[in-house]
Design an enzyme around this catalytic site. Structure first.
Site, PDB file in Angstrom:
ATOM      1  N   ARG A  62     -33.617  36.634 -16.467  1.00  6.69           N
ATOM      2  CA  ARG A  62     -32.799  35.891 -15.498  1.00  6.69           C
ATOM      3  C   ARG A  62     -33.200  36.312 -14.089  1.00  6.69           C
ATOM      4  NH1 ARG A  62     -27.653  34.375 -16.998  1.00  6.69           N
ATOM      5  NH2 ARG A  62     -27.645  33.051 -18.747  1.00  6.69           N
ATOM      6  N   GLN A  90     -36.450  30.612 -12.877  1.00  5.43           N
ATOM      7  CA  GLN A  90     -35.484  29.505 -12.936  1.00  5.43           C
ATOM      8  C   GLN A  90     -36.096  28.142 -13.291  1.00  5.43           C
ATOM      9  OE1 GLN A  90     -33.107  29.843  -9.380  1.00  5.43           O
ATOM     10  NE2 GLN A  90     -31.702  31.283 -10.337  1.00  5.43           N
ATOM     11  N   ASP A 116     -36.113  27.811 -17.045  1.00  6.26           N
ATOM     12  CA  ASP A 116     -34.923  28.292 -17.751  1.00  6.26           C
ATOM     13  C   ASP A 116     -34.236  27.189 -18.562  1.00  6.26           C
ATOM     14  OD1 ASP A 116     -32.598  29.458 -18.586  1.00  6.26           O
ATOM     15  OD2 ASP A 116     -32.040  30.265 -16.633  1.00  6.26           O
ATOM     16  N   SER A 122     -30.321  27.416 -19.006  1.00  5.26           N
ATOM     17  CA  SER A 122     -29.535  26.891 -17.888  1.00  5.26           C
ATOM     18  C   SER A 122     -29.568  25.366 -17.847  1.00  5.26           C
ATOM     19  CB  SER A 122     -30.046  27.445 -16.560  1.00  5.26           C
ATOM     20  OG  SER A 122     -29.757  28.817 -16.463  1.00  5.26           O
ATOM     21  N   TYR A 173     -25.110  37.731 -16.677  1.00  6.41           N
ATOM     22  CA  TYR A 173     -24.379  37.841 -17.949  1.00  6.41           C
ATOM     23  C   TYR A 173     -23.184  38.776 -17.831  1.00  6.41           C
ATOM     24  CZ  TYR A 173     -28.161  35.560 -20.518  1.00  6.41           C
ATOM     25  OH  TYR A 173     -29.069  34.660 -20.996  1.00  6.41           O
TER      26      TYR A 173
HETATM   27  P1  NAD Z   1     -23.025  32.727 -20.425  1.00  4.45           P
HETATM   28  O1  NAD Z   1     -23.326  31.437 -21.087  1.00  4.45           O
HETATM   29  O2  NAD Z   1     -23.520  33.995 -21.001  1.00  4.45           O
HETATM   30  O3  NAD Z   1     -21.424  32.858 -20.265  1.00  4.45           O
HETATM   31  C1  NAD Z   1     -20.660  31.847 -19.678  1.00  4.45           C
HETATM   32  C2  NAD Z   1     -19.637  32.453 -18.748  1.00  4.45           C
HETATM   33  O4  NAD Z   1     -18.613  33.107 -19.503  1.00  4.45           O
HETATM   34  C3  NAD Z   1     -20.177  33.515 -17.781  1.00  4.45           C
HETATM   35  O5  NAD Z   1     -19.927  33.106 -16.450  1.00  4.45           O
HETATM   36  C4  NAD Z   1     -19.420  34.783 -18.149  1.00  4.45           C
HETATM   37  O6  NAD Z   1     -19.131  35.609 -17.036  1.00  4.45           O
HETATM   38  C5  NAD Z   1     -18.152  34.206 -18.740  1.00  4.45           C
HETATM   39  N1  NAD Z   1     -17.377  35.137 -19.578  1.00  4.45           N
HETATM   40  C6  NAD Z   1     -17.825  36.047 -20.494  1.00  4.45           C
HETATM   41  N2  NAD Z   1     -16.792  36.731 -21.047  1.00  4.45           N
HETATM   42  C7  NAD Z   1     -15.661  36.235 -20.469  1.00  4.45           C
HETATM   43  C8  NAD Z   1     -14.285  36.515 -20.637  1.00  4.45           C
HETATM   44  N3  NAD Z   1     -13.863  37.465 -21.478  1.00  4.45           N
HETATM   45  N4  NAD Z   1     -13.394  35.826 -19.890  1.00  4.45           N
HETATM   46  C9  NAD Z   1     -13.808  34.855 -19.026  1.00  4.45           C
HETATM   47  N5  NAD Z   1     -15.095  34.536 -18.832  1.00  4.45           N
HETATM   48  C10 NAD Z   1     -16.023  35.206 -19.554  1.00  4.45           C
HETATM   49  O7  NAD Z   1     -23.504  32.721 -18.905  1.00  4.45           O
HETATM   50  P2  NAD Z   1     -24.390  31.670 -18.119  1.00  4.45           P
HETATM   51  O8  NAD Z   1     -23.562  30.486 -17.818  1.00  4.45           O
HETATM   52  O9  NAD Z   1     -25.668  31.430 -18.834  1.00  4.45           O
HETATM   53  O10 NAD Z   1     -24.719  32.475 -16.770  1.00  4.45           O
HETATM   54  C11 NAD Z   1     -23.771  33.093 -15.966  1.00  4.45           C
HETATM   55  C12 NAD Z   1     -24.330  33.228 -14.541  1.00  4.45           C
HETATM   56  O11 NAD Z   1     -25.639  33.793 -14.549  1.00  4.45           O
HETATM   57  C13 NAD Z   1     -24.514  31.889 -13.839  1.00  4.45           C
HETATM   58  O12 NAD Z   1     -23.372  31.465 -13.194  1.00  4.45           O
HETATM   59  C14 NAD Z   1     -25.645  32.180 -12.859  1.00  4.45           C
HETATM   60  O13 NAD Z   1     -25.141  32.587 -11.595  1.00  4.45           O
HETATM   61  C15 NAD Z   1     -26.395  33.323 -13.461  1.00  4.45           C
HETATM   62  N6  NAD Z   1     -27.722  32.865 -13.917  1.00  4.45           N
HETATM   63  C16 NAD Z   1     -28.818  33.307 -13.233  1.00  4.45           C
HETATM   64  C17 NAD Z   1     -30.110  32.880 -13.628  1.00  4.45           C
HETATM   65  C18 NAD Z   1     -31.330  33.323 -12.874  1.00  4.45           C
HETATM   66  O14 NAD Z   1     -31.212  34.007 -11.902  1.00  4.45           O
HETATM   67  N7  NAD Z   1     -32.522  32.950 -13.331  1.00  4.45           N
HETATM   68  C19 NAD Z   1     -30.253  32.033 -14.713  1.00  4.45           C
HETATM   69  C20 NAD Z   1     -29.120  31.599 -15.390  1.00  4.45           C
HETATM   70  C21 NAD Z   1     -27.868  32.039 -14.977  1.00  4.45           C
END
Ligand code: NAD
Length: 389
Positions: free
Chosen positions: A127, A132, A135, A138, A234
């Site tokens: 990540r 990106q 990805d 995403s 994450y």
């Molecule tokens: P994910 O699918 O792993 O999880 C979804 C969401 O659930 C996350 O936001 C997490 O914080 C939340 N979550 C986990 N446990 C929880 C709980 N007990 N209660 C409430 N919420 C909970 O995550 P995702 O959507 O793939 O990614 C999260 C963040 O990562 C994105 O918002 C983004 O900012 C970042 N991201 C960065 C990159 C990169 O830099 N290349 C790529 C993808 C995502």
């Protein structure tokens, strides 16, 4: 190098790993493309369009037999039953790129290694900003979040928007999104576009600003969340006491909403249970839960993956593989990600294992599972990083 695209065989899978536009991008960089006849049909891309983009069209056996790199949406591991037949078609030294579910299904990685292929699992992509454009998690989560909001709107016996009409005023539906990651943010944005009043919650403090920027009111539970971020965005797995407190505090919030879209996930773990059966019974009859974490066990205790269950008048939709239900655009995004990945890894000759993106996505090489995390899951000792290509 010849890139082979095969028709997806996972049940209900409508996507294709490359679209004609991605073929053009790869052809321009000097790659050849051979696509199985009909591979893009379910996504709306005819063989003719691939041919016009410069691809050859052939049989499945021909694609497996001739291609240097096989690209898939759901490769073996992410397609454990129907995908098994392909294991016999792979040959040593051939490259496989796709979703391979190495964390949830590490045994499949062992079988893939047994074929001698060099497999890249896109779930392992680091990540980092540089990664990106490749990805797929995403891009596909974006599509799933959009579709989740539509499913909630369609299942609710209420309208999403406020309407002021001669027949009276309709108040807007109240939607609550749990987990404001990639899918959650798109669910918020879509529900807002449909006119709902949207609230959101996430354990990661950074999610607040993001959720607010797409129009949600952020709900604070007042729980201590320091150290909850595990890197790369994450969330870390919390202890059961934390989840118990969360459920306690979420009960009232959930009961106040018409629709709940839950997306809370923790990498490599079962999704946390945040909505109990008792909380469901506290919701108004007619309310809807769309559980995007269904494939990872579900955020709702009553979720059944791939099914809709109704308890006390509340519908719980166990949404799975939602991106596949919007195959045209999901494939456009997936195809662009794949083309960018291929250009990154093979655009300047063989894979450069000093590069973080290449090294971390490499799952199997020369008969071995080489990813340290997957080896650990399999109980295998660490191997020195493979050198060369
Ligand atoms: P994910 O699918 O792993 O999880 C979804 C969401 O659930 C996350 O936001 C997490 O914080 C939340 N979550 C986990 N446990 C929880 C709980 N007990 N209660 C409430 N919420 C909970 O995550 P995702 O959507 O793939 O990614 C999260 C963040 O990562 C994105 O918002 C983004 O900012 C970042 N991201 C960065 C990159 C990169 O830099 N290349 C790529 C993808 C995502």
């Amino acid at each position: 190098m010849l890139i082979g695209v095969v028709r997806e065989t996972y049940p209900g899978e409508g996507r294709v790993a490359l679209t004609p536009a991605a073929v053009v991008q790869l052809r321009r960089a000097g790659f050849g493309v051979l696509i199985e006849a009909g591979a893009g049909e379910a996504a709306g891309f005819a063989d003719q369009a691939y041919a016009e983009g410069g691809a050859e069209v052939g049989s499945r056996a021909e694609v497996f037999g001739r291609a240097d790199i096989i690209v898939q949406v759901r490769g073996y591991g992410a397609n454990p039953e129907a995908g098994r037949a392909d294991l016999l078609r792979l040959r040593p030294g051939q490259v496989v790129v796709g979703l391979l579910e190495p964390i949830a299904n590490p045994e499949a990685a062992l079988e893939l290694a047994g074929t001698g292929v060099t497999a890249f699992a896109l779930e392992l992509l680091p990540r980092i900003t540089r990664a990106q454009p490749m990805d797929v998690l995403s891009s596909q989560a974006t599509v799933a979040g959009y579709k989740a909001a539509l499913l909630a709107a369609a299942a609710l016996p209420k309208l999403f928007p406020m309407l002021i009409t001669a027949a009276g005023t309709i108040t807007p539906a109240k939607v609550f999104v749990i987990g404001a990651g990639v899918a959650g943010l798109q669910a918020i944005a879509t529900a807002r576009r449909l006119g709902a009043v949207v609230s959101a919650y996430d354990v990661r403090p950074a999610a607040r600003e993001e959720a607010e920027s797409v129009g949600a009111k952020f709900i604070e539970l007042g729980l201590e969340t320091a150290g909850v971020e595990a890197g790369g965005g994450y969330a870390r797995a919390m202890d059961e006491e934390f989840y118990r407190r969360q459920r306690e505090l979420l009960g009232r919030v959930v009961a106040e909403h018409d629709a709940v879209i839950s997306t809370a996930m923790v990498l490599g773990r079962r999704a946390p249970v945040l909505i109990t059966a008792e909380m469901v019974r506290g919701m108004r009859p007619g309310s809807v839960i769309v559980d995007l974490a269904a494939e990872r066990g579900g955020n709702c205790e009553l979720t059944r993956p791939g099914e809709t269950v109704e308890v006390a008048g509340v519908k719980i939709i166990g949404a799975v593989n939602l991106a596949a239900t919007v195959p045209y655009d999901a494939s456009q995004m997936y195809g662009r990600n794949i083309a960018n990945f291929i250009l990154h890894v093979f655009g300047r000759g063989g894979p450069d294992l000093t590069d973080e993106i290449t090294r971390e996505t490499l799952l199997t090489h020369r008969g071995e599972v080489v990813n340290p995390r997957v080896r650990q899951l399999l109980g295998l000792p660490p191997v020195p990083a493979p050198s060369g290509n």
